[in-house]
Design an enzyme around this catalytic site. Structure first.
Site, PDB file in Angstrom:
ATOM      1  N   LYS A  83       0.886  -1.178   0.000  1.00  0.00           N
ATOM      2  CA  LYS A  83       0.000   0.000   0.000  1.00  0.00           C
ATOM      3  C   LYS A  83       0.917   1.220   0.000  1.00  0.00           C
ATOM      4  O   LYS A  83       1.429   1.636   1.038  1.00  0.00           O
ATOM      5  CB  LYS A  83      -0.873  -0.026   1.260  1.00  0.00           C
TER       6      LYS A  83
ATOM      7  N   GLU B 120       8.591   1.104  11.761  1.00  0.00           N
ATOM      8  CA  GLU B 120       9.630   2.128  11.811  1.00  0.00           C
ATOM      9  C   GLU B 120       8.927   3.473  11.797  1.00  0.00           C
ATOM     10  O   GLU B 120       8.306   3.854  10.813  1.00  0.00           O
ATOM     11  CB  GLU B 120      10.576   1.992  10.631  1.00  0.00           C
TER      12      GLU B 120
ATOM     13  N   CYS C 264      13.266   9.867   8.413  1.00  0.00           N
ATOM     14  CA  CYS C 264      12.897   9.589   9.808  1.00  0.00           C
ATOM     15  C   CYS C 264      14.067   9.743  10.781  1.00  0.00           C
ATOM     16  O   CYS C 264      13.886  10.147  11.906  1.00  0.00           O
ATOM     17  CB  CYS C 264      12.310   8.189   9.887  1.00  0.00           C
TER      18      CYS C 264
ATOM     19  N   GLU D 239       8.738  16.008  15.862  1.00  0.00           N
ATOM     20  CA  GLU D 239       9.283  15.711  14.532  1.00  0.00           C
ATOM     21  C   GLU D 239       8.707  16.707  13.528  1.00  0.00           C
ATOM     22  O   GLU D 239       7.494  16.771  13.345  1.00  0.00           O
ATOM     23  CB  GLU D 239       8.909  14.276  14.128  1.00  0.00           C
TER      24      GLU D 239
HETATM   25  P1  NAD Z   1       1.463   8.452   7.822  1.00  0.00           P
HETATM   26  O1  NAD Z   1       2.040   7.674   8.906  1.00  0.00           O
HETATM   27  O2  NAD Z   1       0.070   8.920   7.975  1.00  0.00           O
HETATM   28  O3  NAD Z   1       1.540   7.655   6.438  1.00  0.00           O
HETATM   29  C1  NAD Z   1       2.432   6.594   6.163  1.00  0.00           C
HETATM   30  C2  NAD Z   1       1.677   5.475   5.444  1.00  0.00           C
HETATM   31  O4  NAD Z   1       0.654   4.962   6.298  1.00  0.00           O
HETATM   32  C3  NAD Z   1       0.954   5.923   4.168  1.00  0.00           C
HETATM   33  O5  NAD Z   1       0.982   4.887   3.204  1.00  0.00           O
HETATM   34  C4  NAD Z   1      -0.476   6.121   4.651  1.00  0.00           C
HETATM   35  O6  NAD Z   1      -1.433   5.984   3.620  1.00  0.00           O
HETATM   36  C5  NAD Z   1      -0.614   4.978   5.644  1.00  0.00           C
HETATM   37  N1  NAD Z   1      -1.655   5.164   6.647  1.00  0.00           N
HETATM   38  C6  NAD Z   1      -2.161   6.316   7.136  1.00  0.00           C
HETATM   39  N2  NAD Z   1      -3.129   6.059   8.049  1.00  0.00           N
HETATM   40  C7  NAD Z   1      -3.235   4.710   8.140  1.00  0.00           C
HETATM   41  C8  NAD Z   1      -4.027   3.831   8.923  1.00  0.00           C
HETATM   42  N3  NAD Z   1      -4.929   4.289   9.790  1.00  0.00           N
HETATM   43  N4  NAD Z   1      -3.856   2.511   8.782  1.00  0.00           N
HETATM   44  C9  NAD Z   1      -2.937   2.022   7.925  1.00  0.00           C
HETATM   45  N5  NAD Z   1      -2.164   2.800   7.147  1.00  0.00           N
HETATM   46  C10 NAD Z   1      -2.300   4.132   7.251  1.00  0.00           C
HETATM   47  O7  NAD Z   1       2.389   9.673   7.548  1.00  0.00           O
HETATM   48  P2  NAD Z   1       1.984  10.995   6.763  1.00  0.00           P
HETATM   49  O8  NAD Z   1       0.627  11.484   7.076  1.00  0.00           O
HETATM   50  O9  NAD Z   1       2.282  10.729   5.357  1.00  0.00           O
HETATM   51  O10 NAD Z   1       3.011  11.992   7.404  1.00  0.00           O
HETATM   52  C11 NAD Z   1       2.752  12.547   8.696  1.00  0.00           C
HETATM   53  C12 NAD Z   1       4.014  12.676   9.466  1.00  0.00           C
HETATM   54  O11 NAD Z   1       4.572  11.384   9.699  1.00  0.00           O
HETATM   55  C13 NAD Z   1       5.117  13.418   8.759  1.00  0.00           C
HETATM   56  O12 NAD Z   1       5.001  14.765   8.873  1.00  0.00           O
HETATM   57  C14 NAD Z   1       6.322  12.877   9.449  1.00  0.00           C
HETATM   58  O13 NAD Z   1       6.548  13.549  10.648  1.00  0.00           O
HETATM   59  C15 NAD Z   1       5.956  11.451   9.736  1.00  0.00           C
HETATM   60  N6  NAD Z   1       6.502  10.503   8.755  1.00  0.00           N
HETATM   61  C16 NAD Z   1       7.511   9.735   9.151  1.00  0.00           C
HETATM   62  C17 NAD Z   1       8.063   8.848   8.263  1.00  0.00           C
HETATM   63  C18 NAD Z   1       9.193   7.979   8.655  1.00  0.00           C
HETATM   64  O14 NAD Z   1       9.881   7.452   7.791  1.00  0.00           O
HETATM   65  N7  NAD Z   1       9.427   7.802   9.941  1.00  0.00           N
HETATM   66  C19 NAD Z   1       7.586   8.754   6.972  1.00  0.00           C
HETATM   67  C20 NAD Z   1       6.507   9.535   6.602  1.00  0.00           C
HETATM   68  C21 NAD Z   1       5.974  10.411   7.515  1.00  0.00           C
END
Ligand code: NAD
Length: 497
Positions: free
Chosen positions: A190, A265, A299, A399
């Protein structure tokens, strides 16, 4: 001898139009027939429409993955799976420039970075190809009466869901696909709603290389719909997730239904510590790019930059000069060091923190503005340095996920370790020093899954990394990662008579 100039990137023909889901080896529309736009963050322009997959589509993908897991794929030998991985590598390298251009256009990173991503994926694929014999069977000695032979099997776990973030999707998918193909598992990927295109382009490469139908499936869509359905699906044996800590917590809750295994992660607020004795010529660019790389959207970025007080003034001045020399621009343009942020939402988030830093009393030493002019349509922010930051300020605790460094002064090792570990996260950390004893003491003292000494941010697929505390659990990379796609089984075989 001069090195040949890198080719000028071209806009890939793959962009544009509507993209479908990849399920059971076929491109299909979402069951509800819905789509959503995906945007080039350098221009704000729509570059394609993506299928809005939801629960029914995830279910179709899991059924396809289960059928593939139980089908002829289960009889592929380690050598056959190794050859398959090496064929993928070969084919991917033929499409390297196209893949890098798609990734850059879709998520913004400079083309030099996405070209390096392709090289990193090649290294990762070859590493996973070297692990196809991980599902071993060994005999174990026992103390049972009679003539009982005991075996320890390791067997493929089944269907694995990979939930991928937008900050490096093309490489990120390999933390799921690599060990799945190495062990004989199958997977449903996904991708993030903001950056799915490189993963979709990869599907055709996998199919052309001979990955059997249903072994790798891709369901695009929103996290709250497709992501949540995958995390909760009773037919999924494991979820590999990278993203925010908040979503990670939701995934833990969703996993409870069938007690699926998890590898998480999550977020970070990593300390990078510069001692006065460090080689500042290396530490300034190293620590700066430990945050500014990928515009801070990594991250393990070392966003809390602790600098020993006696060199703090000089260090900040050097950081200012280094930041001023960085080129921010569209990722496909030559010589660009920092591309745009992924979305207008992320831009708002970063600018909110920049404002807050000033309001809470940090001194803005460099950057801090959104870029306009010919970049006005995209989501560009200058590399930003705050000096004189107090560890209690919001910018030093949360973050940001943008190109923002907080310089925090310190005096002693004990003091800096206390501050470095005063965080809910535990993903990365760095130390810059010429003293071996300091390097040891501080790398041991930082509570994080990975620590770099006199460098920052390298990740080798054979070594890997992971987090502790609220940065998650489960190791990515190395044999331990591959083995997490296996389950153990003991067999007691009475061979008397
Ligand atoms: P997110 O955690 O919402 O998204 C990451 C993935 O999870 C995406 O594929 C998203 O569609 C999916 N996702 C979202 N809600 C979900 C749920 N309820 N169940 C299953 N999957 C779900 O991150 P974001 O909204 O894209 O970014 C928000 C913040 O997260 C960023 O500002 C940053 O601080 C952090 N982030 C961290 C990393 C990392 O590598 N640690 C990566 C992306 C974002």
């Amino acid at each position: 001898m001069s090195t040949p100039a890198a080719p000028s990137p071209v806009r890939p023909a793959f962009l544009g139009g509507s993209k479908q889901l990849f399920i059971g080896g076929r491109w299909v529309a979402a069951a509800a027939g819905e789509e959503f736009d995906t945007v080039d963050p350098a221009s704000g322009q729509v570059i394609a429409r993506l299928a809005r997959g939801a629960a029914a589509d995830v279910d179709r993908a899991v059924v396809a993955a289960r059928a593939a897991f139980e089908g002829p794929w289960s009889r592929w030998t380690p050598l056959e799976r190794q050859r398959l991985l090496l064929r993928i590598d070969e084919l991917m390298l033929k499409h390297a420039e196209e893949l890098a251009s798609i990734e850059t256009t879709d998520m913004g990173a400079p083309i030099t970075r996405t070209r390096n991503t392709v090289k990193w994926i090649s290294q990762a694929i070859r590493f996973f190809a070297s692990c196809t014999g991980a599902a071993t069977t060994t005999t174990a000695s026992n103390s049972l009466p009679g003539n009982v032979m005991t075996l320890n099997h390791k067997a493929p776990l089944g269907v694995v869901g990979g939930i991928i973030p937008w900050n490096g999707p093309m490489g990120g998918q390999w933390w799921t696909i690599g060990p799945a193909l190495a062990t004989g598992c199958t997977c449903v990927i996904k991708p993030a709603e903001d950056a799915s295109l490189s993963i979709l382009r990869f599907a055709d490469i996998l199919a052309e290389a001979g990955v059997p139908d249903g072994v790798v499936n891709i369901v695009t869509g929103y996290g709250s719909e497709a992501g949540a359905a995958l995390a909760a699906h009773p037919g999924v044996d494991k979820i590999s997730f990278t993203g925010s800590t908040e979503t990670g917590r939701r995934i833990v809750q969703a996993s409870a239904g069938n007690l699926k295994r998890l590898q998480l992660e999550l977020g970070g607020k990593s300390p990078d510590i510069v001692f006065a004795d460090a080689d500042l010529d290396a530490a300034v660019p190293g620590a700066a790019m430990g945050v500014f790389a990928n515009s801070g959207q990594i991250c393990y970025s070392g966003t809390r930059l602790f600098v020993q007080r006696s060199v703090q003034k000089e260090f900040v001045e050097r950081l200012q000069r280094f930041s001023a020399g960085l080129k921010v621009g569209k990722g496909l343009d030559p010589g660009v060091d920092l591309g745009p942020l992924i979305s207008s939402r992320q831009l708002d988030r970063v600018m909110h923190y920049v404002k807050l830093g000033g309001e809470q009393g940090a001194r803005l030493a460099a950057g801090g503005r959104r870029l306009g002019g010919e970049l006005a349509g995209g989501y560009f922010v200058e590399p930003t340095v705050f000096a004189g930051v107090d560890q209690r300020m919001t910018i030093a605790r949360e973050e940001i996920f943008g190109p923002v460094i907080s310089v925090i002064p310190f005096d002693t090792v004990d003091e800096v370790l206390k501050m470095a570990n005063d965080t809910e996260y535990g993903l990365g950390g760095g130390v810059w020093t010429r003293h071996l004893a300091t390097a040891h003491q501080v790398s041991q003292g930082i509570r994080a899954g990975v620590v770099w000494v006199n460098c920052y941010g390298a990740v080798d697929p054979a070594v890997g990394f992971g987090g502790c505390k609220m940065s998650g659990y489960g190791w990515k990379g190395g044999l331990e990662h591959v083995e997490s796609f296996l389950y153990r089984k003991a067999v007691y075989m009475n061979i008397a008579g």
